[in-house]
Design an enzyme around this catalytic site. Structure first.
Site, short mmCIF file in Angstrom:
data_model
loop_
_atom_site.label_atom_id
_atom_site.label_comp_id
_atom_site.label_asym_id
_atom_site.label_seq_id
_atom_site.Cartn_x
_atom_site.Cartn_y
_atom_site.Cartn_z
N THR A 199 31.93 45.53 42.45
CA THR A 199 32.01 46.07 41.10
C THR A 199 33.42 46.55 40.80
OG1 THR A 199 31.11 47.71 39.55
CG2 THR A 199 31.33 48.39 41.83
N ARG A 200 33.77 46.49 39.52
CA ARG A 200 35.02 47.09 39.05
C ARG A 200 34.70 48.20 38.07
NH1 ARG A 200 34.59 42.79 35.19
NH2 ARG A 200 35.11 43.53 33.10
N HIS A 204 26.10 52.54 37.65
CA HIS A 204 25.08 53.08 36.75
C HIS A 204 23.70 52.71 37.28
CE1 HIS A 204 24.94 49.00 35.22
NE2 HIS A 204 26.18 49.07 34.77
N HIS A 207 22.95 49.12 38.33
CA HIS A 207 23.53 48.78 39.63
C HIS A 207 22.67 49.33 40.76
CE1 HIS A 207 27.79 48.72 37.64
NE2 HIS A 207 27.24 47.51 37.62
N GLY A 292 24.86 39.52 39.77
CA GLY A 292 24.09 40.00 38.63
C GLY A 292 24.49 39.32 37.33
N ARG A 293 24.22 40.01 36.25
CA ARG A 293 24.52 39.48 34.92
C ARG A 293 26.03 39.44 34.70
NH1 ARG A 293 26.00 42.57 30.76
NH2 ARG A 293 25.74 41.82 28.62
N ASP A 294 26.53 38.30 34.22
CA ASP A 294 27.93 38.14 33.82
C ASP A 294 28.90 38.63 34.89
OD1 ASP A 294 29.92 37.30 32.08
OD2 ASP A 294 30.04 39.21 31.03
N HIS A 295 28.66 38.21 36.11
CA HIS A 295 29.50 38.65 37.24
C HIS A 295 30.95 38.24 37.00
CE1 HIS A 295 30.01 39.59 41.63
NE2 HIS A 295 31.10 38.91 41.39
N ALA A 296 31.85 39.21 37.14
CA ALA A 296 33.31 38.99 36.99
C ALA A 296 33.68 38.47 35.61
CB ALA A 296 33.83 38.05 38.08
#
Length: 392
Positions: A199-200, A204, A207, A292-296
């Site tokens: 994660t960047r 939350h 996560h 997960g959703r929309d990774h990077a």
């Protein structure tokens, strides 16, 4: 404890170590004033470090032309090994011109400190727009990854590298766990299956939910937030790390989680970077990786689950690490718990969705994110951080 075998081999079969020995370091330092110099930017410093510690295994240096072209075109190195992101050292024509093939090049950080050596084997030009379209799926200069490509030099320098010495991280020394060390920790704990999480953004509830879902099926969780270069509007690394510390203290089983920093820079390359992040965590010893959703992702450049679909383009044995694919999690008002569309009977209006972008906007307005989105201790830390100067 008796010896525990490795849970997973590094990518390519060998964990690379390009940290100079004492004798090598003395030799390189003795040549310092006689070597041509190249000053690295923040991302190149991160890449140098990741190559040296084995995080980018099997790479031993910055990519040559054959590897570069095949990675851009096919997501493979010249020898066929899967690799999705070009790792290059780009300089201007003026910097490249006097450098001689076969010579050593001194690598300095932005402060002018001598930190590494490049064994120069090749200089080559490349097509910036092609790299942008292939790697980032766009040639839009507003994309932060594309912007870096367009702003960097037009010549790539190739060759193996040496990092002069491994220094302690200035802000997170206790969490500076290199691949050889993380592998040792996994062995000592007897973990056979380890899931990595990238994660960047500040952690939350969504996560937390997918991490704990994954932790139900594996021996250990390797929380590996990225602390290299990110966009200017991303939450600073020290704030994100404090949020993790707070959450781990109160809400996670201490004996089943390891928190460590990932020194790499963020590319925002979406699907390709998801593969890249998985391979890096494989080098750290993870057997599984959460996608997960929309990774990077960034903006609207990628489809919501494109970063999951790309894993299907490779045979499982080529990647050697298992992707754990999760749908977008939300707080379900009907069941009063975190869920996804796979597990929740709720209607859209009964779901609390908040993105990292929305949370940043709330924080800037001094608003506390709702408990359905963030643990109160974490939300309080984020609010405090928005009012206090940060380290990084």
């Amino acid at each position: 404890m008796s010896y525990q075998p490795e849970a997973i081999a590094p990518h390519g079969g060998e964990l690379i170590n390009r940290i100079a020995s004492s004798a090598q370091r003395e030799l390189f330092i003795s040549k310092a004033d006689f070597l041509p110099r190249v000053t690295l930017d923040e991302r190149a410093v991160s890449d140098l470090e990741m190559i040296a510690i084995g995080g980018f295994s099997p790479l031993k240096g910055f990519m040559n032309q054959a590897d570069y072209h095949r990675v851009v075109a096919e997501m493979r190195l010249a020898n066929g090994i899967v690799w999705s992101i070009p790792i290059t050292l780009s300089v201007t024509e003026e910097v490249a011109a006097p450098l001689e093939i076969g010579s050593l090049v001194r690598l300095d950080n932005p402060n002018g400190e001598y930190i590494g050596v490049l064994e120069l084997t090749e200089k080559y030009h490349y097509n910036k727009q092609l790299e942008a379209i292939q790697v980032y799926r766009t040639d839009d200069s507003k994309h932060p990854g594309v912007q870096v490509v367009y702003n960097q030099g037009s010549v790539n320098l190739a060759g193996d590298i040496w990092l002069l010495q491994r220094d302690q991280h200035p802000y997170f020394p206790t969490y500076q766990i290199d691949p050889s060390a993380s592998r040792q920790m996994f062995r000592e704990k007897g973990w056979k299956t380890i899931v990595g999480f990238q994660t960047r953004n500040p952690i939350h509830r969504a996560h937390e939910y997918i991490q704990k879902c994954a932790l139900e099926t594996v021996d250990g969780l390797f929380l590996h937030p990225l602390v290299g270069a990110t966009k200017e509007d991303d939450i600073a690394a020290d704030v994100r790390m404090r949020c993790y510390e707070i959450l781990l203290e109160h809400y996670y089983p201490a004996d089943r989680v390891i928190l460590a920093i990932n020194p790499a820079a963020m590319r925002y390359a979406g699907p390709r970077e998801a593969i890249f992040h998985a391979l890096v965590r494989k080098n750290y010893g993870c057997t599984h990786f959460i996608v997960g959703r929309d990774h990077a992702g960034v903006g609207d450049y990628y489809g919501t689950y494109d970063a999951q679909y790309i894993f299907d383009e490779f045979e499982p044995e080529e990647l050697g690490i298992v992707p754990m694919k999760f749908e977008h999690a939300f707080y379900c008002k009907r069941t009063n718990q975190m869920a996804t569309t796979k597990t929740s009977p709720s209607k859209p209006e009964e779901r609390v969705h908040l993105s990292g972008t929305k949370v940043r906007e709330m924080l800037r307005r001094g608003e506390l994110p709702p408990p359905e989105f963030s643990r109160p201790e974490v939300a309080a830390e984020l609010i405090r951080a928005m009012r206090t100067p940060v380290l990084v």
